[in-house]
Design a protein around this motif. Structure first.
Motif, PDB file in Angstrom:
ATOM      1  N   THR A 145       0.504  -0.925   0.298  1.00 31.39           N
ATOM      2  CA  THR A 145      -0.012   0.253   0.299  1.00 31.39           C
ATOM      3  C   THR A 145       1.435   0.999  -0.162  1.00 31.39           C
ATOM      4  N   LEU A 146       2.113   1.284   0.807  1.00 37.27           N
ATOM      5  CA  LEU A 146       3.168   2.180   0.117  1.00 37.27           C
ATOM      6  C   LEU A 146       4.723   1.595   0.072  1.00 37.27           C
ATOM      7  N   PRO A 147       5.210   2.071  -0.569  1.00 36.98           N
ATOM      8  CA  PRO A 147       6.657   1.838  -1.105  1.00 36.98           C
ATOM      9  C   PRO A 147       7.121   1.164   0.104  1.00 36.98           C
ATOM     10  N   PRO A 148       8.576   0.523   0.261  1.00 34.85           N
ATOM     11  CA  PRO A 148       9.564   0.685   1.517  1.00 34.85           C
ATOM     12  C   PRO A 148       9.956   2.274   0.891  1.00 34.85           C
ATOM     13  N   LEU A 149      10.399   2.360   2.114  1.00 35.80           N
ATOM     14  CA  LEU A 149      11.515   4.320   2.355  1.00 35.80           C
ATOM     15  C   LEU A 149      12.910   3.075   2.714  1.00 35.80           C
ATOM     16  N   LEU A 150      13.922   4.098   1.761  1.00 34.98           N
ATOM     17  CA  LEU A 150      14.999   3.524   1.374  1.00 34.98           C
ATOM     18  C   LEU A 150      15.848   4.145   2.401  1.00 34.98           C
ATOM     19  N   SER A 151      16.596   4.144   2.552  1.00 38.67           N
ATOM     20  CA  SER A 151      17.657   4.799   3.741  1.00 38.67           C
ATOM     21  C   SER A 151      19.019   4.865   3.333  1.00 38.67           C
ATOM     22  N   SER A 152      19.901   5.603   3.082  1.00 34.84           N
ATOM     23  CA  SER A 152      21.640   5.637   3.833  1.00 34.84           C
ATOM     24  C   SER A 152      22.443   5.849   4.130  1.00 34.84           C
ATOM     25  N   PHE A 153      23.380   5.465   5.132  1.00 37.85           N
ATOM     26  CA  PHE A 153      24.528   6.737   5.543  1.00 37.85           C
ATOM     27  C   PHE A 153      25.471   6.863   3.719  1.00 37.85           C
ATOM     28  N   ALA A 157      25.120   4.829  -2.283  1.00 42.81           N
ATOM     29  CA  ALA A 157      24.455   3.825  -2.381  1.00 42.81           C
ATOM     30  C   ALA A 157      22.876   4.452  -2.822  1.00 42.81           C
ATOM     31  N   LEU A 158      22.837   5.188  -2.077  1.00 39.89           N
ATOM     32  CA  LEU A 158      21.321   5.966  -2.647  1.00 39.89           C
ATOM     33  C   LEU A 158      21.172   6.823  -3.931  1.00 39.89           C
ATOM     34  N   ALA A 159      22.629   7.165  -4.269  1.00 43.37           N
ATOM     35  CA  ALA A 159      22.538   7.130  -5.705  1.00 43.37           C
ATOM     36  C   ALA A 159      22.087   6.294  -6.882  1.00 43.37           C
ATOM     37  N   ARG A 170      13.262   7.935  -1.314  1.00 42.50           N
ATOM     38  CA  ARG A 170      15.025   7.718  -0.017  1.00 42.50           C
ATOM     39  C   ARG A 170      14.640   8.827   1.144  1.00 42.50           C
ATOM     40  N   ALA A 171      15.852   8.431   2.082  1.00 43.78           N
ATOM     41  CA  ALA A 171      15.784   9.056   3.048  1.00 43.78           C
ATOM     42  C   ALA A 171      17.402   8.893   3.096  1.00 43.78           C
ATOM     43  N   ALA A 193      12.787  12.621   2.748  1.00 43.05           N
ATOM     44  CA  ALA A 193      13.722  12.425   4.501  1.00 43.05           C
ATOM     45  C   ALA A 193      14.880  12.907   4.464  1.00 43.05           C
ATOM     46  N   LEU A 194      15.280  14.008   5.769  1.00 48.00           N
ATOM     47  CA  LEU A 194      16.473  13.811   6.276  1.00 48.00           C
ATOM     48  C   LEU A 194      16.335  12.928   8.170  1.00 48.00           C
TER      49      LEU A 194
END
Ligand code: G3P
Ligand code: MG
Length: 252
Positions: A145-153, A157-159, A170-171, A193-194
């Motif tokens: 119902t909502l996509p997973p939020l992808l985060s990384s330091f 990896a985020l790019a 992305r966060a 997000a931050l």
């Protein structure tokens, strides 16, 4: 940019590593316990095994959270599945297997729990890990119902995740002090997000992020009073280990 904040629809309480320190972190046993306490969102750390399987593990090595030793990237998934990821914490969790992105997707989707996938690459594997996890997340969560939020330091990896599955939100995670150019970084990576350390979180920073349309999530918050203050300041997500005192079931 205000558009991205209006897209933020995740629950405000997020079970850190499944159930914080109450069950073996990043395992299905932890997810089950978090769910029992009413959490509708879970955060977990993901990296790649030697044969490219997406596995849940915080550290680069197996030493702290299993009965094995060495780098996880030196083992195939078949080998990892033979190890015990539970009894290091409590005897009752003996033989708890390593969780994979596949098993967690199945569990969270069945329970209607939203996911924050923290991409935690081993050094040197940032781009490969970001790309692969984003691709898998797109496939595994296609009916969510909502996509997973992808985060990384890791901004690398985020790019890579952005290239691989641009539609997944992305966060950016920041270790330590929040740098002055953080909003340029968020813009470059098209984050919504931050995610920052509680020690470096201020009301002013949350307000600045909000003005620019970014949600702020804070880790790891284990004091209920502090969690309430952060939410009053406009923080959108609280990562907590304290699933017994900061939990949806407590009408927190
Ligand atoms: O994603 C929030 C938090 O999990 C980041 O730190 O070290 O617990 O993965 P860490
Ligand atoms: Mg994490």
């Amino acid at each position: 940019m205000t558009e991205s904040l209006s897209l933020w629809a995740y629950p405000e309480l997020i079970a850190h590593r499944g159930a914080g320190k109450h069950a073996p972190e990043n395992t299905l046993a932890a997810m089950r316990l978090g769910a029992k306490h009413g959490f509708k969102m879970v955060e977990f750390d993901v990296k790649l095994s030697q044969d490219g399987a997406a596995i849940l593990l915080h550290d680069d090595t197996l030493d702290r959270t299993s009965n094995a030793t060495g780098l996880a990237s030196h083992y195939s998934l078949t080998e990892l599945l033979k190890f015990d990821f539970g009894s290091w914490l409590k005897a009752e969790y003996v033989a708890e297997p390593i969780a994979t992105l596949n098993t967690v997707a199945a569990f969270t989707l069945a329970q209607d729990i939203h996911s924050n996938i923290e991409i935690k690459p081993e050094t040197g594997f940032e781009a490969e890990t970001g790309a692969k996890i984003a691709r898998l997340a797109r496939e595994l969560w296609q009916d969510a119902t909502l996509p997973p939020l992808l985060s990384s330091f890791s901004e690398v990896a985020l790019a890579a995740a952005k290239l691989s599955a641009p539609e997944l939100p992305r966060a950016l995670l920041i270790e330590g002090e929040v740098p002055n150019d953080v909003f340029e970084r968020l813009q470059r990576l098209e984050c919504i997000a931050l995610n920052i350390d509680d020690k470096f979180t201020t009301q002013a920073l949350i307000a600045q992020a909000q003005e620019r349309g970014y949600a702020v999530c804070v880790w790891t918050v284990n004091d209920p009073q502090r969690a309430k203050q952060l939410l009053q300041w406009g923080c959108k997500g609280i990562f907590t280990d304290a699933i017994d005192t900061i939990a949806p079931n407590l009408r927190f």
